[in-house]
Design a protein around this motif. Sequence first.
Motif, PDB file in Angstrom:
ATOM      1  N   TYR A  13       7.356  -7.461  -4.357  1.00 13.60           N
ATOM      2  CA  TYR A  13       6.582  -7.076  -5.626  1.00 13.60           C
ATOM      3  C   TYR A  13       5.210  -6.972  -5.082  1.00 13.60           C
ATOM      4  N   TYR A  14       4.489  -6.400  -6.077  1.00 20.78           N
ATOM      5  CA  TYR A  14       3.002  -5.971  -5.827  1.00 20.78           C
ATOM      6  C   TYR A  14       2.047  -6.006  -7.073  1.00 20.78           C
ATOM      7  N   HIS A  15       0.909  -6.227  -7.064  1.00 23.54           N
ATOM      8  CA  HIS A  15      -0.136  -6.294  -7.916  1.00 23.54           C
ATOM      9  C   HIS A  15      -0.809  -4.887  -7.872  1.00 23.54           C
ATOM     10  N   ASN A  72       0.944  -1.216   0.073  1.00 27.42           N
ATOM     11  CA  ASN A  72      -0.027   0.025  -0.023  1.00 27.42           C
ATOM     12  C   ASN A  72       0.942   1.199   0.074  1.00 27.42           C
ATOM     13  N   TYR A  73       0.320   2.194  -0.880  1.00 29.59           N
ATOM     14  CA  TYR A  73       1.081   3.519  -0.707  1.00 29.59           C
ATOM     15  C   TYR A  73       0.344   4.558   0.266  1.00 29.59           C
ATOM     16  N   SER A  74       1.065   5.136   1.012  1.00 31.41           N
ATOM     17  CA  SER A  74       0.486   6.171   2.133  1.00 31.41           C
ATOM     18  C   SER A  74      -0.210   7.307   0.891  1.00 31.41           C
ATOM     19  N   PHE A  96       1.122  -7.613 -11.988  1.00 27.58           N
ATOM     20  CA  PHE A  96       2.302  -7.452 -11.027  1.00 27.58           C
ATOM     21  C   PHE A  96       3.698  -6.444 -11.445  1.00 27.58           C
ATOM     22  N   ARG A  97       3.835  -5.671 -10.588  1.00 28.01           N
ATOM     23  CA  ARG A  97       5.326  -5.036 -10.727  1.00 28.01           C
ATOM     24  C   ARG A  97       6.039  -5.578  -9.775  1.00 28.01           C
ATOM     25  N   PRO A  98       7.492  -5.501 -10.098  1.00 28.80           N
ATOM     26  CA  PRO A  98       8.492  -5.963  -9.207  1.00 28.80           C
ATOM     27  C   PRO A  98       8.715  -4.783  -7.950  1.00 28.80           C
ATOM     28  N   GLY A  99       8.973  -5.127  -6.786  1.00 28.44           N
ATOM     29  CA  GLY A  99       9.255  -4.239  -5.921  1.00 28.44           C
ATOM     30  C   GLY A  99       9.966  -3.075  -6.223  1.00 28.44           C
ATOM     31  N   HIS A 100       9.866  -1.876  -5.830  1.00 27.62           N
ATOM     32  CA  HIS A 100      10.717  -0.842  -6.292  1.00 27.62           C
ATOM     33  C   HIS A 100      10.590   0.202  -5.193  1.00 27.62           C
ATOM     34  N   LEU A 101      11.629   1.025  -5.391  1.00 26.19           N
ATOM     35  CA  LEU A 101      11.609   2.418  -4.609  1.00 26.19           C
ATOM     36  C   LEU A 101      11.589   3.445  -5.626  1.00 26.19           C
ATOM     37  N   HIS A 102      11.056   4.584  -5.328  1.00 26.74           N
ATOM     38  CA  HIS A 102      10.634   5.689  -6.312  1.00 26.74           C
ATOM     39  C   HIS A 102      11.759   6.969  -5.835  1.00 26.74           C
ATOM     40  N   PHE A 103      12.163   7.515  -6.787  1.00 31.83           N
ATOM     41  CA  PHE A 103      12.804   8.836  -6.636  1.00 31.83           C
ATOM     42  C   PHE A 103      12.641   9.831  -7.626  1.00 31.83           C
TER      43      PHE A 103
HETATM   44 FE    FE Z   1       5.528   2.358  -7.463  1.00 35.06          FE
END
Ligand code: FE
Length: 259
Positions: free
Chosen positions: A162-164, A128-130, A183-190
């Motif tokens: 990873y998440y859907h 989940n994204y805040s 699905f997307r692989p797990g990731h950090l955004h910048f």
């Molecule tokens: Fe993302």
Amino acid sequence: MTTERVATVVGDLVNRINDAIAKHEVTYDEYRAAVNYLIRVGEAGEWPLFTDVFFEHTVEQLNQGEGGTIMGPYYVPDAPWLERPYVLPMREDEKGDPLILSGTVRSTSGDPIPGAVLDMWQADADTNYSNIQQEPPPFNLRGKMTTDENGEFEVRTIVPPYYHLPRGGPMEELLKAAGWHDFRPGHLHFIVSADGYTPLTTQLYFEGDRYLDSDVASAVKPELILTLREHDSPEEMDARGMTKPFFTTSHEFRLKPAG
Ligand code: FE
Ligand code: BEZ
């Protein structure tokens, strides 16, 4: 955009859709189902999701190229400024493997950039994204930090799995209908920025993630895959003030001079 540009790009798009309709002999039933579907995408507020999954990677590749990737639909401005030592805002019992990411921000010619800003965001261990999904508190796992006088930074967070994509709406319906996974692989955004440089929007992934080769959003690039090192000895945990095993990794961001 000029009238000429709109006519050229939209004209080409319309022609290509008409070509696909003709090529695949689309029936009236299919055409009406498609129109109804597109209306429902809008009603569900899923246009940003839809466009970022299917098209953002091409726009990104044309405009940023190496070292960058898509922003996706979950960026929120005004994340809190963090104090050193940097730790992304998280709940006391935040789930997930602790991760210490260190790195450097450099110019494309290799000079370190002191005072560069890293605006970072990610999903929690439950994907989940805040500020988007209900559960995490506002700005959980979102924060801004700067590089030090050597262009370096270090931040503690958790390894996102990873998440859907969000389910229950038209996006899931389409992916299921086509037999594609979500699905997307797990990731950090910048978003990495500095005076005199073009901001870089990117994501970092993790070696071994099962969706690196089939990201539904087509946004993985080899130079963005991190290798994690596990630290599970009591000495290492003590040295870092950690109460459980943790991972470390590093990355170098490269910014192009503006203009
Ligand atoms: Fe993302
Ligand atoms: C993401 O990075 O989280 C994302 C990207 C494209 C579509 C949906 C999510």
